[in-house]
Enzyme design. Structure first.
Site, mmCIF file in Angstrom:
data_model
loop_
_atom_site.group_PDB
_atom_site.id
_atom_site.type_symbol
_atom_site.label_atom_id
_atom_site.label_comp_id
_atom_site.label_asym_id
_atom_site.label_seq_id
_atom_site.Cartn_x
_atom_site.Cartn_y
_atom_site.Cartn_z
ATOM 1 N N GLY A 108 0.818 -1.195 0.000
ATOM 2 C CA GLY A 108 0.000 0.000 0.000
ATOM 3 C C GLY A 108 0.850 1.243 0.000
ATOM 4 O O GLY A 108 2.086 1.179 0.109
ATOM 5 N N PRO A 109 0.215 2.414 -0.127
ATOM 6 C CA PRO A 109 0.976 3.669 -0.171
ATOM 7 C C PRO A 109 1.684 3.944 1.139
ATOM 8 O O PRO A 109 1.302 3.425 2.197
ATOM 9 C CB PRO A 109 -0.114 4.723 -0.446
ATOM 10 C CG PRO A 109 -1.384 4.091 0.003
ATOM 11 C CD PRO A 109 -1.231 2.628 -0.239
ATOM 12 N N SER A 110 2.730 4.765 1.081
ATOM 13 C CA SER A 110 3.479 5.138 2.283
ATOM 14 C C SER A 110 2.566 5.858 3.265
ATOM 15 O O SER A 110 1.673 6.611 2.872
ATOM 16 C CB SER A 110 4.661 6.041 1.916
ATOM 17 O OG SER A 110 5.563 5.362 1.080
ATOM 18 N N GLY A 111 2.821 5.620 4.552
ATOM 19 C CA GLY A 111 2.005 6.247 5.575
ATOM 20 C C GLY A 111 0.706 5.530 5.843
ATOM 21 O O GLY A 111 -0.159 6.045 6.569
ATOM 22 N N GLY A 112 0.544 4.331 5.294
ATOM 23 C CA GLY A 112 -0.695 3.589 5.476
ATOM 24 C C GLY A 112 -0.783 2.841 6.786
ATOM 25 O O GLY A 112 -1.855 2.357 7.150
ATOM 26 N N GLY A 113 0.337 2.690 7.509
ATOM 27 C CA GLY A 113 0.330 2.007 8.794
ATOM 28 C C GLY A 113 1.004 0.655 8.794
ATOM 29 O O GLY A 113 0.884 -0.104 9.763
ATOM 30 N N THR A 155 4.306 -0.268 8.875
ATOM 31 C CA THR A 155 5.354 -0.410 9.893
ATOM 32 C C THR A 155 4.764 -0.371 11.297
ATOM 33 O O THR A 155 5.231 -1.083 12.200
ATOM 34 C CB THR A 155 6.406 0.698 9.722
ATOM 35 O OG1 THR A 155 6.972 0.605 8.405
ATOM 36 C CG2 THR A 155 7.529 0.560 10.744
ATOM 37 N N GLU A 203 10.972 -5.037 3.679
ATOM 38 C CA GLU A 203 11.724 -4.688 2.461
ATOM 39 C C GLU A 203 13.211 -4.987 2.646
ATOM 40 O O GLU A 203 14.059 -4.112 2.560
ATOM 41 C CB GLU A 203 11.512 -3.207 2.115
ATOM 42 C CG GLU A 203 10.212 -2.932 1.409
ATOM 43 C CD GLU A 203 10.145 -3.502 -0.003
ATOM 44 O OE1 GLU A 203 11.171 -3.989 -0.507
ATOM 45 O OE2 GLU A 203 9.059 -3.469 -0.586
#
Length: 619
Positions: free
Chosen positions: A375-380, A382, A505
């Site tokens: 999903g896009p960065s900042g999606g939660g 991590t 990653e």
């Protein structure tokens, strides 16, 4: 305003006394040290009376050997008692600060990750070193002055009343005046010392942060910027130091002024008394000596008062740390060999109130399969990993292993079953062997390390190093390349033999040659393990058993690649942007791809034909 300040000061004193009590000092030695100091002070009170008798009856024939022996013995006893007291106080002080630092160190290790989100590392270091040092100085160098000073002052005044009560009353015309001046100065010193401690912690934080990332500083050309930042903190420290010097500059001359005033008054008034016959010369000498034994302790008490103001400021910060809630390590053990699904039920979490990062997340991870989170960065993504590692607890909802909340299991048991490999693969300063066995409770021999390194494809480069497994990796592993660090991290994970594998990653920052080797190592690591992968590019996870698509803290799609391609519009958009590039066309895939199913075959040896070009971890 007055009523608000008094409780705070009392609270600071209570915090300081509680902190000292919790260090569990050797009370027997402390009492003995103080008793010896008091004995030394009492002996010093007797010496002026010897001097009085010597002066009043001073003739060569009157000086007897026993009299000299008594005076000499008094001096020897005073010196021995004072010396032993100083040693014992230093011993007690060093033991107390060692115990305090041990408590703080344990606390720092048991504090949750959330604590360090708001506290810089350098500040914690400063609390461990500078603030505890202030308390040690108070105990070992100034604590005895409180008792001995009071004994000396009370004893001297009592004897002075006995010698001449009229002259003694003269003292009380000056002493209260000095107290009215010195007490406000002590309060000023408290505020200054507290600010000095904060600035020292800030300076330590700047030093730690910059020096630990010195390569980034130089690569970014930020030397001047960091110099100016450090210079600003240094100037703040200088300002506090100058303010402290100003207060000290008032205290020392005022004490000297009080002493000189008293001395002039006593000598002048005493001289008149001697000339009139109301006072003998010996009594005047004794009076002056007792006056000195009042003034000197007053100076020591002033220093003690200043130091205890500093110690109260330091203890306030230390108690804040010691009272902070720790991680809860108690719980059941995760059963060995049990393979159960991991389930998230309506999990919500945010780092700040009103700013949710995860919102009602529900999903299930099947044991032995590969689950990818994209999903896009900042999606939660991590943040979800952090919750699985139990760095944070869900604010709503629950995470279960099988049917039990993971909070039922002890942290050591839970985290011991997780192997985490990230992009950065952090290493600690030390040898390769130190990093391979880091965190393991059991002893790891060289043969086990070699086997793990072989499966991680790290054995070749380790054997080429001059010191092999005893090679120093440098701070954060800077002496090794990114691919070498990754392979050591994989070998470390293999030695842990985790049941759950979490990959963030793990190859995205590597060059193509290192990536291919790390991919093969990861293939070995994945066998027979539940694997959860964070992927920023779909090409790395097209063959996962389950793909979870996260956006804005919610799971908006789940399924295999083909299912999401047809059912999820944003996933399809990602696929069109990424997978249609020439290097990602299906017909150009090379080598055998890893799928989630069929990989649970175990195997402790390196495969004869390792899988190359694995698309699950390509990046």
């Amino acid at each position: 305003m007055t009523t608000s300040k008094k409780p705070k000061g009392a609270g600071n004193l209570r915090s300081f006394l509680q902190l000292l009590k919790e260090t569990k000092p050797p009370y027997g030695l402390l009492v003995l040290a103080v008793a010896l100091s008091v004995i030394s002070t009492l002996v010093s009170l007797v010496i002026p009376m010897f001097t009085k008798g010597l002066v009043d009856g001073f003739t060569l024939s009157s000086v007897s050997l026993p009299q000299i022996a008594r005076i000499g013995g008094a001096f020897v006893a005073q010196t021995a008692a004072a010396g032993l007291s100083v040693y014992l106080l230093n011993y007690v002080g060093q033991n107390m600060v060692a115990g305090l630092r041990e408590r703080l160190w344990r606390k720092q290790l048991l504090l949750p990750v959330s604590y360090y989100n708001d506290i810089r590392t350098g500040e914690s270091v400063s609390r461990m070193t500078n603030d505890t040092g202030i308390i040690k100085t108070l105990v070992s160098e100034h604590a005895a002055s409180l008792f001995t000073g009071l004994v000396s002052i009370v004893g001297s005044i009592s004897v002075l009343f006995y010698l001449n009560w009229r002259m003694t009353l003269v003292l009380f015309t000056v002493l209260p005046l000095s107290a009215l001046i010195l007490v406000p100065l002590g309060r000023m010193m408290y505020k200054i010392s507290k600010g000095m401690q904060d600035e020292t912690a800030s300076f330590t934080a700047v030093l730690s942060g910059v020096l630990s990332e010195i390569r980034l500083v130089k690569a970014s050309g930020a030397e001047r910027r960091e110099y100016e930042t450090g210079q600003k903190v240094i100037k703040n420290l200088l300002a506090y130091g100058i303010r402290e010097g100003k207060v000290s500059a008032w205290i020392t001359p005022l004490v000297s002024l009080v002493f000189m005033m008293l001395l002039v008054v006593i000598i002048g008034y005493g001289g008149v008394q001697v000339s009139s016959g109301a006072l003998t010369a010996g009594e005047l000498v004794a009076f002056i000596l007792y006056l000195i034994q009042i003034i000197m302790p007053l100076t020591q008490l002033t220093t003690f008062f200043t130091q205890i103001q500093k110690a109260m400021g330091a203890s306030e910060r230390l108690m804040e740390t010691l009272k902070h809630a720790e991680e809860q390590y108690e719980g059941d053990e995760v059963a060995e060999g049990v393979r159960l699904p991991i389930t998230l039920e309506n999990v919500s979490f945010g780092y700040k109130p009103g700013e949710p990062v995860l919102n009602n997340v529900s999903c299930s991870v099947t044991p032995g399969e590969v689950t990818a989170i994209v999903g896009p960065s900042g999606g939660g993504k991590t943040t979800l990993f952090s919750l699985l590692e139990r760095f944070y607890e869900p604010q709503q909802g629950v995470i279960r292993l099988g049917g039990r909340p993971i909070s039922d299991f002890s942290l050591r048991s839970w985290r011991g079953g997780i192997g985490y490999v990230s992009q950065e693969s952090p290493l600690l300063a030390g040898t390769i062997a130190d990093n391979l066995r880091y965190g393991l409770d059991r002893e790891i021999n060289l043969e086990e390390m070699r086997q793990a390194a072989a499966m991680a494809y790290a054995d070749a480069f380790i054997d080429e190093l001059p010191d092999g497994y005893d090679t120093e990796v440098g701070e954060r592993g800077v002496k090794l390349s990114g691919g070498q660090r990754q392979r050591i991290a994989i070998a470390r994970a293999l030695l842990r033999d985790p049941k759950i594998l979490m990959l963030d990653e793990a190859t995205s920052s590597l060059d193509s040659k290192s990536e291919a080797v790390v991919q093969k190592a990861l293939s070995n690591l994945m066998r027979g393990r539940t694997t959860i992968v964070i992927a920023h590019r779909l090409s790395t996870v097209v063959n996962a058993d389950q793909i979870l698509f996260m956006e804005k803290g919610e799971i908006t799609g789940r399924g295999r690649h083909e299912e999401l391609l047809h059912e999820h519009s944003l996933y399809r958009e990602f696929a069109q942007q990424q997978l249609q590039a020439p290097e990602f066309r299906p017909e150009e895939k090379g080598g055998e791809e890893i799928t989630g199913h069929g990989q649970n075959t175990g195997g402790g040896r390196r495969p004869a034909h390792p899988r190359v070009g694995s698309r699950i971890f390509e990046g």
